[in-house]
Scaffold this active site. Structure first.
Site, PDB file in Angstrom:
ATOM      1  N   LYS A  78       0.868  -1.184   0.000  1.00  0.00           N
ATOM      2  CA  LYS A  78       0.000   0.000   0.000  1.00  0.00           C
ATOM      3  C   LYS A  78       0.903   1.231   0.000  1.00  0.00           C
ATOM      4  O   LYS A  78       1.442   1.624   1.014  1.00  0.00           O
ATOM      5  CB  LYS A  78      -0.903  -0.002   1.246  1.00  0.00           C
ATOM      6  N   GLY A 129      -4.376   3.935  -3.406  1.00  0.00           N
ATOM      7  CA  GLY A 129      -5.638   4.525  -2.990  1.00  0.00           C
ATOM      8  C   GLY A 129      -5.419   5.767  -2.165  1.00  0.00           C
ATOM      9  O   GLY A 129      -4.383   5.924  -1.511  1.00  0.00           O
ATOM     10  N   GLY A 184      -4.421   1.182   4.590  1.00  0.00           N
ATOM     11  CA  GLY A 184      -3.271   0.765   5.387  1.00  0.00           C
ATOM     12  C   GLY A 184      -3.691   0.218   6.730  1.00  0.00           C
ATOM     13  O   GLY A 184      -3.114  -0.759   7.232  1.00  0.00           O
ATOM     14  N   GLU A 242       9.924   1.940  10.577  1.00  0.00           N
ATOM     15  CA  GLU A 242      11.021   2.881  10.304  1.00  0.00           C
ATOM     16  C   GLU A 242      10.377   4.256  10.303  1.00  0.00           C
ATOM     17  O   GLU A 242       9.599   4.594   9.406  1.00  0.00           O
ATOM     18  CB  GLU A 242      11.686   2.545   8.966  1.00  0.00           C
ATOM     19  N   CYS A 250      13.947  11.016   6.196  1.00  0.00           N
ATOM     20  CA  CYS A 250      13.909  10.807   7.644  1.00  0.00           C
ATOM     21  C   CYS A 250      15.299  10.800   8.263  1.00  0.00           C
ATOM     22  O   CYS A 250      15.462  11.141   9.437  1.00  0.00           O
ATOM     23  CB  CYS A 250      13.184   9.513   7.963  1.00  0.00           C
ATOM     24  N   GLU A 280      10.296  16.687  13.931  1.00  0.00           N
ATOM     25  CA  GLU A 280      10.644  16.464  12.528  1.00  0.00           C
ATOM     26  C   GLU A 280       9.808  17.374  11.639  1.00  0.00           C
ATOM     27  O   GLU A 280       8.581  17.327  11.670  1.00  0.00           O
ATOM     28  CB  GLU A 280      10.409  14.998  12.153  1.00  0.00           C
TER      29      GLU A 280
END
Length: 511
Positions: A179, A211, A217, A255, A289, A388
């Site tokens: 996905k 999608g 998900g 992750e 990231c 972040e």
């Protein structure tokens, strides 16, 4: 390869989908075309197909087939590299130069590495004979695939992350439902087309479900037919994945986010280090990231470091991702641009100022652009320095020596990556070893590679991707013992496991 629309891949069939949604070029805001917008029913069918392919086909027990298919996939994607390169630049806004590395060419080549690993991997380890409770038994440890893998991936490095999950999961013998993020459906759909049309991968082994609805998900996380969820994305969403997966106690690989520190020691080449930090922070508009977004410099040279870094970031500027010289392209969407602008407002309210940047670049009225921005005047307890941002925003802060730099770097909820630059390599390595992060670059060293495990400490995730460690995330461990024949040759009793057992216990002979 796709025309102006893209299909789903479910149970070996390329399906147009009953609904469609648009995919947009982030540099121009032009509509590139449409992607299949899967329904919950589509996802249910994909999970059922993956379950059936794992349980009823020979995929899980045929390493030779898996090796051949992975090599086919790598070769086919290589043949389509030109089309995929243009697609990646257009849909992800990725600077073209990056497609010759981690945005395309490197992860495609990595598939062949995982094929080779599956070919030479020791799927069984002989632990030798022992006699617990006086019963002589021959023991072995067998590694087997987990089962059905739900792979949920983000938009920033679509090929790298899609293939970093697909490659080892397939090599290990699993089936997969992928996905991808709704911002980059075409990159994933192109992979599905190649799987279906140019490989011998059996139906149901790989399913690609694009999608716009994030509930798709969540279905992977909650469905009991899925044995493992492999997720890359934000820490907040990672928590949700864990909660949903907990109901069925399925395995989870995460992750997640990062706020990595770039440490410049007092014996480093300040100009070289700060210029490199600037380049790293704005690459792909900071949408990575593991990008280092906190720059820690010696307090005595803070002003000079600000000047050097700001000049380097301003010189890099923003540019058309189709231009080979561009380092900082657009951010992925209007939503992401607004999020970054919210952090720039926050930085001001926290007492920070901008040595360069701080807004949208002049003259770019179309597309989702943010100037490379250097934030000064903040401490490590500010939200701007701790959260972040996922944009071309670098916070520069002073440190008072090696111990203080390590303290600041480790004072973070994250622990994904980091960098250390210093004149004395041994000293720089010593500082690197003290960082609580999953990867560290010393004096510009590049840790990315198919054989290098990637992942983080603390809230940066659980588990490792890539390398042997990443491959083994997709394996179960089974111990088998059978009663030893009476008087058999080479019988061993007691607690000793012999050389083979000691090697297995120490992790030797893994490949």
């Amino acid at each position: 390869m796709l025309g102006n629309s893209s299909p789903l891949l479910i149970d070996g069939g390329l399906l147009p989908g009953r609904h469609r949604f648009e995919t947009v070029d982030p540099a121009t805001e032009e509509v590139l075309g449409e992607a299949a917008d899967a329904t919950r029913e589509d996802m249910d069918h994909a999970i059922a197909a993956a379950r059936r392919a794992f349980d009823d086909s020979g995929w899980a027990t045929d390493p030779a087939l898996r090796v051949r298919c992975l090599r086919q996939l790598s070769e086919a994607l290589t043949r389509h590299a030109g089309e995929l390169r243009e697609l990646t630049v257009a849909e992800a806004g990725a600077p073209r130069f990056l497609t010759y590395g981690a945005q395309l060419d490197a992860p495609v080549a990595d598939l062949a590495w995982f094929a080779g690993l599956a070919e030479r991997y020791a799927w069984e380890h002989d632990l030798g004979r022992a006699s617990p409770m006086g019963m002589a038994s021959d023991r072995r440890v067998v590694r087997e695939p987990v089962g059905v893998v739900g792979a949920i991936t983000p938009w920033n490095f679509p090929h790298q992350i899609n293939l970093a999950k697909l490659g080892p999961a397939l090599a290990a013998g699993n089936t997969v439902v992928l996905k991808p993020a709704p911002d980059t459906p075409w990159c994933a759909a192109a992979l599905g087309v190649v799987v279906a049309e140019e490989t011998d991968i059996p139906p149901g082994v790989v399913n690609v479900v694009t999608g716009a609805d994030h509930v798709l998900g969540a279905m992977l996380s909650a469905d009991p037919r899925v044995d493992l969820v492999s997720f890359t994305g934000s820490t907040q969403t990672g928590r949700a994945v864990m909660r949903e997966a907990a109901e069925t106690l399925k395995r989870v690989f995460l992750e997640l986010g990062g706020k990595s520190a770039f440490i410049v020691l007092d014996d480093a080449d300040l100009r070289g280090a700060c210029s490199y930090a600037a380049f790293t922070a704005v690459t792909h508009a900071g949408q990575g990231c593991a990008i280092t977004t906190r720059l820690l410099v010696p307090r005595a040279r803070y002003g000079e470091a600000v000047e050097i870094t700001a000049a380097a970031m301003a010189k890099l500027g923003t540019g058309d991702p189709r231009d080979d010289r561009t380092v900082c392209g657009p951010v992925i969407s209007a939503r992401q641009r607004e999020r970054i602008e919210g952090y720039l407002d926050l930085a001001r309210s926290e007492g920070g100022s901008f040595a360069t940047g701080g807004g949208r670049p002049p003259g770019r009225d179309k597309g989702f652009w943010i100037e490379p921005t250097l934030v000064t005047g903040l401490t490590n307890d500010s939200r701007t320095a701790r959260e972040e941002i996922f944009g071309p925003v670098l916070v520069i802060m002073p440190h008072d020596g090696d111990d203080d730099a390590v303290r600041i770097a480790n004072d973070s909820p994250y622990g994904l990556s980091g960098a250390v630059h210093g004149g004395d390599p041994e000293r720089a390595r010593a500082v690197a070893r003290r960082l609580r992060t999953g990867t560290v670059s010393v004096n510009g060293g590049v840790w990315y590679g198919a054989d290098v495990p990637f992942g983080g400490y603390k809230q940066s995730g659980i588990g490792r991707e890539m390398g042997v460690a990443g491959f083994e995330e997709y394996l179960e461990t089974k111990a088998i013992a059978e009663i030893a024949p009476a008087g058999g040759a080479g019988a061993r009793t007691g607690k000793g496991t012999g050389d083979a057992g000691r090697a297995a216990a120490a992790g030797e002979g893994a490949v």
